[in-house]
Design an enzyme around this catalytic site. Sequence first.
Site, short mmCIF file in Angstrom:
data_model
loop_
_atom_site.label_atom_id
_atom_site.label_comp_id
_atom_site.label_asym_id
_atom_site.label_seq_id
_atom_site.Cartn_x
_atom_site.Cartn_y
_atom_site.Cartn_z
N MET A 109 0.86 -1.18 0.00
CA MET A 109 0.00 0.00 0.00
C MET A 109 0.90 1.23 0.00
SD MET A 109 -3.08 -1.01 2.62
CE MET A 109 -1.99 -1.72 3.84
N SER A 110 0.58 2.20 -0.83
CA SER A 110 1.45 3.37 -0.99
C SER A 110 1.49 4.26 0.24
CB SER A 110 1.02 4.19 -2.21
OG SER A 110 1.10 3.42 -3.38
#
Length: 582
Positions: free
Chosen positions: A10-11
């Site tokens: 997940m960024s």
Amino acid sequence: MIKAYSYIRMSTEQQLKGDSLRRQKELSANYAKLKNWELIESIEGRDLADIGISALHSKNATEGALGTFLTAIKEGRVVTGSVLLVENLDRLSRASALTAFNQFSSILEAGIEIVTLSDKKHYTKESVNSNFSDLFISIGIMFRSNEESEIKSKRLKAAWENKRNAAQQKPITRCRPAWLDYDERSKKFLPLKKRVEIVKLIFEMCISTCGLYGIARYLNESHVPVFGRGKFWHRSYIKKIICNRSVLGEFQPMTTENNIRKYIGESINNYYPQIIKEDTFLLANAALVQRNKADKGRKGKSFSNIFTGLVYCGACGSKMTLKNRGMPPKGGKSLCCTNKQVSAGCMMPEWKLAEFENILFKHLREINFSSLISGEKNPLATLEEQQRVLQEKKNNREMNIERILTTIENEDLIDRAKKELILRMNQYVSECENLSKLIEDSAQKIQQEKDITIYFESVNMNNFLDLSKNKEDDYYTRSAIHQLLVKTIKKITLLQEVEKYPYEYDEDDKEIISFRAKYQFYRNENLSSFVENKDFLRFALPFRRYITVKYTTGEERQIWCGDDTSHLGNWSLGGAYMQYNL
């Protein structure tokens, strides 16, 4: 059984608040169960998850868990025939199509199958070689992912740059330091008068040679309200206030990467109302650095006690006199209460002369003795103060240059932003050169002032203290220092067994560090579990010593020996704070 490695990315950490993590984990678990594969979610003790790590510049492959997995493949610790489960190919990489495909193909070449769980698509070395549609599909996905990320990145950077440029008219965020409030109607930050006065007092005390412990103790004993939810003032929080450039009106944008706070570009000037002058800020921070330097050295022999006639016992009020117990280490010179020597009931322990002088000398170095004698500020003290301000300004400019270089090197900036940063950096470089010249000129002026200063009127007590070490057999030198001390100091009182409250202890206190080092049982124990323990209180007793120095001007200084801190004892916040019984 085939091993199936589940990789999650997940960024941003904010995505943890949504459904992304649960969804990705559930997809992997369900598919592995359907295929009867052994699900593996970590490798070498590290979770195969990169949270808050972007794949646009392949950070997940160089610094993250994916990099650990790729290294394990190269070293043969991930066996051929294993499977890598990902939600989509963009979880692996959002870098340029060529970079992403090289990573993708290297995994397949090692005999590892890649499964994208969103569409149940299987990629193997054989399938890509035999079916060009798989190849084109994978490249197309990688190209689209990179393009989306690049567009999004540029838009975010442009939006952030616009916010920075408009920050002085409209705040970027409502987050603010504790001494400010935010007015919803005017959209401006407003100073909280009482808290601003407290912040100013903290800076004043710090500049006037009061240490962090002394400031905290004074604020707590004076019942000054704490900022925020805490019940007491702590040194760590006071240091944050002194080092916080928000008092100058600056706002430093920051971000969080891998749970580490990092700067984003330069600070924004005139963002907050300025409550402290820059020279005051620089002097306070220079004082913090200066107090970390300890004084060492053996004292003279011919005039053994340069504090003769000045030192008194805090327990009974009698004079402390010099007692020679013979050669060290068991012997040595000590200060002893005259009442105790004649068994008149005083229980004050002896004080080692060398330790006492070290403590006093450290704090005497911070005193402007000419000011105490004449009541006026000596020109040499003014010059040295100006030089410290110039040096702090230069240090600050150099730090800004370093931040700009880091930003240009690590961030994918739009051209306009990069040019502005380079222009500002060149400006800082020019300012550093000018400040260096001013510092050099200041040093020459200080030397000239020292050369013409009369021996006994010298503001720099360091000269006298250094002479006492360098001329340890010189009676007249140490006698001269004694005369200067008598001229400026009225009385020195030694005390012991001052009660210290449990909340006043910090992990870096000398008694805490020493106690943990001596008693291994408490090495990993929580601080609050033993600070009221009888064993600790007995051990900490030697640390409970402090010295009161009363000057001929009427000022008093309290020095805590265990914590090696001091402060003057006549602070006041003014009429506006009389309600706090200060």
